[in-house]
Scaffold this motif. Sequence first.
Motif, PDB file in Angstrom:
ATOM      1  N   LEU A   1      35.756  39.258  20.724  1.00  0.00           N
ATOM      2  CA  LEU A   1      35.765  39.796  22.085  1.00  0.00           C
ATOM      3  C   LEU A   1      35.239  38.714  23.024  1.00  0.00           C
ATOM      4  O   LEU A   1      34.226  38.070  22.716  1.00  0.00           O
ATOM      5  N   SER A   2      35.897  38.560  24.169  1.00  0.00           N
ATOM      6  CA  SER A   2      35.319  37.690  25.191  1.00  0.00           C
ATOM      7  C   SER A   2      33.942  38.215  25.559  1.00  0.00           C
ATOM      8  O   SER A   2      33.739  39.426  25.663  1.00  0.00           O
ATOM      9  N   LEU A   3      33.000  37.312  25.752  1.00  0.00           N
ATOM     10  CA  LEU A   3      31.692  37.723  26.255  1.00  0.00           C
ATOM     11  C   LEU A   3      31.809  38.013  27.748  1.00  0.00           C
ATOM     12  O   LEU A   3      32.629  37.396  28.448  1.00  0.00           O
ATOM     13  N   GLY A   4      31.020  38.954  28.194  1.00  0.00           N
ATOM     14  CA  GLY A   4      31.099  39.350  29.593  1.00  0.00           C
ATOM     15  C   GLY A   4      30.809  38.204  30.528  1.00  0.00           C
ATOM     16  O   GLY A   4      29.882  37.422  30.295  1.00  0.00           O
ATOM     17  N   ASN A   5      31.579  38.101  31.610  1.00  0.00           N
ATOM     18  CA  ASN A   5      31.499  37.041  32.625  1.00  0.00           C
ATOM     19  C   ASN A   5      32.238  35.775  32.210  1.00  0.00           C
ATOM     20  O   ASN A   5      32.331  34.827  32.993  1.00  0.00           O
ATOM     21  N   SER A   6      32.719  35.738  30.958  1.00  0.00           N
ATOM     22  CA  SER A   6      33.387  34.522  30.486  1.00  0.00           C
ATOM     23  C   SER A   6      34.663  34.270  31.280  1.00  0.00           C
ATOM     24  O   SER A   6      35.374  35.197  31.657  1.00  0.00           O
ATOM     25  N   ILE A   7      34.944  33.007  31.503  1.00  0.00           N
ATOM     26  CA  ILE A   7      36.266  32.638  32.008  1.00  0.00           C
ATOM     27  C   ILE A   7      37.254  32.709  30.843  1.00  0.00           C
ATOM     28  O   ILE A   7      36.862  32.836  29.680  1.00  0.00           O
ATOM     29  N   GLY A   8      38.536  32.626  31.166  1.00  0.00           N
ATOM     30  CA  GLY A   8      39.563  32.611  30.133  1.00  0.00           C
ATOM     31  C   GLY A   8      40.008  31.197  29.809  1.00  0.00           C
ATOM     32  O   GLY A   8      39.695  30.245  30.532  1.00  0.00           O
ATOM     33  N   THR A   9      40.738  31.084  28.698  1.00  0.00           N
ATOM     34  CA  THR A   9      41.290  29.780  28.312  1.00  0.00           C
ATOM     35  C   THR A   9      42.539  29.465  29.112  1.00  0.00           C
ATOM     36  O   THR A   9      43.046  28.353  29.072  1.00  0.00           O
ATOM     37  N   GLY A  10      43.063  30.471  29.831  1.00  0.00           N
ATOM     38  CA  GLY A  10      44.407  30.342  30.375  1.00  0.00           C
ATOM     39  C   GLY A  10      45.410  30.780  29.321  1.00  0.00           C
ATOM     40  O   GLY A  10      45.065  30.900  28.140  1.00  0.00           O
ATOM     41  N   PRO A  11      46.637  31.020  29.747  1.00  0.00           N
ATOM     42  CA  PRO A  11      47.633  31.651  28.872  1.00  0.00           C
ATOM     43  C   PRO A  11      48.003  30.809  27.652  1.00  0.00           C
ATOM     44  O   PRO A  11      48.452  31.344  26.654  1.00  0.00           O
ATOM     45  N   LYS A  12      47.807  29.514  27.712  1.00  0.00           N
ATOM     46  CA  LYS A  12      48.198  28.688  26.566  1.00  0.00           C
ATOM     47  C   LYS A  12      47.118  28.609  25.508  1.00  0.00           C
ATOM     48  O   LYS A  12      47.371  28.203  24.382  1.00  0.00           O
ATOM     49  N   GLY A  13      45.906  28.962  25.865  1.00  0.00           N
ATOM     50  CA  GLY A  13      44.827  28.867  24.890  1.00  0.00           C
ATOM     51  C   GLY A  13      44.374  27.443  24.672  1.00  0.00           C
ATOM     52  O   GLY A  13      44.846  26.500  25.338  1.00  0.00           O
ATOM     53  N   VAL A  14      43.418  27.298  23.760  1.00  0.00           N
ATOM     54  CA  VAL A  14      42.872  25.981  23.468  1.00  0.00           C
ATOM     55  C   VAL A  14      42.652  25.875  21.962  1.00  0.00           C
ATOM     56  O   VAL A  14      42.281  26.853  21.312  1.00  0.00           O
ATOM     57  N   THR A  15      42.921  24.719  21.408  1.00  0.00           N
ATOM     58  CA  THR A  15      42.685  24.481  19.985  1.00  0.00           C
ATOM     59  C   THR A  15      41.758  23.289  19.850  1.00  0.00           C
ATOM     60  O   THR A  15      41.949  22.271  20.504  1.00  0.00           O
ATOM     61  N   ALA A  16      40.739  23.434  18.992  1.00  0.00           N
ATOM     62  CA  ALA A  16      39.786  22.332  18.829  1.00  0.00           C
ATOM     63  C   ALA A  16      39.045  22.489  17.509  1.00  0.00           C
ATOM     64  O   ALA A  16      38.999  23.587  16.936  1.00  0.00           O
ATOM     65  N   PRO A  17      38.454  21.412  17.025  1.00  0.00           N
ATOM     66  CA  PRO A  17      37.626  21.517  15.819  1.00  0.00           C
ATOM     67  C   PRO A  17      36.343  22.282  16.129  1.00  0.00           C
ATOM     68  O   PRO A  17      35.897  22.309  17.272  1.00  0.00           O
TER      69      PRO A  17
END
Lengths: 468, 468
Positions: B122-138
């Motif tokens: 679940l997104s934590l409250g007040n969090s911004i989003g990654t945007g529709p494409k999302g993000v991938t990282a180690p």
Amino acid sequence: MKFLPYLLSCFFILSSLFSVGYAQSAKYEEDARFIRKIYDEAMTQSQAYEWLRSLTKDIGARLGGSPQAAAAVEYTRQMLDTMALDSVYLQECMVPHWVRGEKEVVRVVNSFKMGSVDLDALSLGNSIGTGPKGVTAPVVEVKSLDELEALGREKVEGKIVFFNRPMDPRQMNTFAAYGGAVDQRALGASRASKLGAVAALVRSMTNGLDDIPHTGGLMYEEGVMPIPGLGISTLDAELLSSLVAAEEVRVYIRNTSQMMSPKLSYNVIGEIKGSTKPEEIILVGGHLDSWDVGEGAHDDGSGCVQSMEVLRLLKALGYQPKRTLRCVLFMNEENGLAGGRAYQVASDAAGEYHMAAIESDHGGFTPRGFTADGDASIFTKKFRKVNKWLPLLEPYGLRLAKGGSGADINGLKSQKGLLFGLEPDTQRYFDYHHTAADVLEVVNKRELDSGAAAMAALVYLLDKYGLD
Amino acid sequence: MKFLPYLLSCFFILSSLFSVGYAQSAKYEEDARFIRKIYDEAMTQSQAYEWLRSLTKDIGARLGGSPQAAAAVEYTRQMLDTMALDSVYLQECMVPHWVRGEKEVVRVVNSFKMGSVDLDALSLGNSIGTGPKGVTAPVVEVKSLDELEALGREKVEGKIVFFNRPMDPRQMNTFAAYGGAVDQRALGASRASKLGAVAALVRSMTNGLDDIPHTGGLMYEEGVMPIPGLGISTLDAELLSSLVAAEEVRVYIRNTSQMMSPKLSYNVIGEIKGSTKPEEIILVGGHLDSWDVGEGAHDDGSGCVQSMEVLRLLKALGYQPKRTLRCVLFMNEENGLAGGRAYQVASDAAGEYHMAAIESDHGGFTPRGFTADGDASIFTKKFRKVNKWLPLLEPYGLRLAKGGSGADINGLKSQKGLLFGLEPDTQRYFDYHHTAADVLEVVNKRELDSGAAAMAALVYLLDKYGLD
């Protein structure tokens, strides 16, 4: 409930402001440290919930005399065997063997208001069956055994008596409310039979209004012709009562429960021998049998696994008791107490002295303390001694009070030790008691584990200081 | 737990053996009788559970700024309006309006051991989003903010930081365990961002091991570039940790949560004017908003309906208070405290004096007592006075301790009254807190009602005797 800035300043200070000094005096420091260790071990390493998972999910409901009860004996014996105790053994007892038979039918027949309605019902334990054809009769509602008596044979003969006095919601201790209503379940069928009734229906023993029927034992008084007794859910009790108030109601009952011949079964016992006073016994126990619906999770799988966990905890912490610690898992508490009686007879015959015994049979909820009981000749003096330990227990939310102990250990009172009952919070107990809803999922692991820790803390103090 | 013969002799004697004399002295008899009436009324006639049913089932989750929060304001205002209080009114406050957006994706990508695995998040409250494409990282795992700091920018830049310190199971008060772990949720994303991380994952704040992700607020520190922060379930935290230990793990995160423009909302207030000392205010309250998952049943629908029930109870018993009793349902406790702040500002501006305030925001579980807090200059003296009433509360299992009160009322400390928190049993709270599992079904009616009765009993004593 929100986060960081506020929270960090507001934890509950567990000891009350005015007992901190006492609890932290030099005398108690070592004990306080050891009890803290007991809780740390219990809250991080307890096996109680995993044992309970096996008892409930792998074995399930385990009424005395059933194959599941036999499986529970073997399972807990094996688990105790893994704990490197000084001895693990079984103690024989003959138990009644009652079987529920086919799913019960309790049906309001051709009510003017509702037509035909099936009520949620369970045969009460030990009840005879109606036979395969069932029985149909008009219903007469009463609120008490006295009200039934006042009606007399004329108004009862040939009828189904419906006992509908609720548990008193004003009793904050729900066991007191249970005690104030359960005579209807225990004796209702007998008293109704004496006046010629053909069956008894009993409002389920719970504060809730729901569709869950409760079973539980009835007893047929001597010389009484047995008639079937069944519990119906509280919602259906309300419904039936509203129908009876409006019209003559006829109900069809069919149940096929019956008593089989007695079976050989066992108490399961594990023991750590005392190092310097082995003749003084401290018992922890619960009952291994349950009713035949649900999984016997709170009643009393919880008490069994907590008692096993007490020994595991003290072993894990390297504690070598002066006195003999004995974990006893009693058989047949629910419909006969054969295990408790067999234990007492054997103990008395061997001249044993139970300096203390603790039973956990009020569910695996957050412990609020212990009730204590004992022979009048010794009670006050010994209980005063135990009360001196209160500052060690209060930080864990535990208190001490005069009260009952447990049905299985009650007979040990004659040995003039002190008997204790673990007293958890009671508000939810009768939501589940003797029902299909008494399953593992309604036991909270932390609540269960803290009960085991509370018992182990008391055992530690009893062993270290004695009562004599 | 068995039936009649044993039971009738073993009810729990509620007062401890050694406080009975004090509690039953002439001085306290009238108070004891009235408190008994409060409990009788609460355990038989309480409206709290039905109000909670509407808040949870008809309205549901009600995050500040949401249509459901507006519905909750209107519903509770109408309910208070039915109670013949002296006044019922709304108090304006501007609240942040955060929306979760689409269902979150947190996916381990091409793990050698497991392939691709979706984690419960679940997104934590007040969090911004990654945007529709999302993000991938180690992923880099840490157990604390300090450990993150020690890693430094080199090992964090471009990574997803995974905060995985569990709540400490040894803390018997689970709020203390929460307080010891929640810095990861509140500040983790900010601190990770400072070192160049692209997102933060946080182990859910619970003692349990389950698949239920917890939300709850994060805050972006000033000057920090916001990055997304999400909570994952404890079982998935264990899984992710085991993967990270074995190989380089890459995770794909997609969430579309975002902060909208602030909305006008309200605290809901109902008041009974004091007869002789109306200028001394006694507040009872909870917060009306909840997180946007589940139904906000324990957090904090329970505290709201208990506070409303306190006024209903005292009205029903015909009690005419000397002091002004005010029920305040605060808005936006969860992600901003705007309601609490607006209340305090208005109260201070009006020169009000809150002689006492009680907040219920630790869930609708069996009450264990009250914690009390106050300005250092007055605390000891006033708390001593309250402690004299302890013998009246102990029979109901209540104790008093120094501790926090509630986030919404904490600012009233400057008015130099006494602040209280209703302290229920805490073992189950974090099974549900800020999750989809915080629903009506996990609130027990008797536990909820006894909390309202406890609050009403304390209000009665505060009103009758005062603190000055």
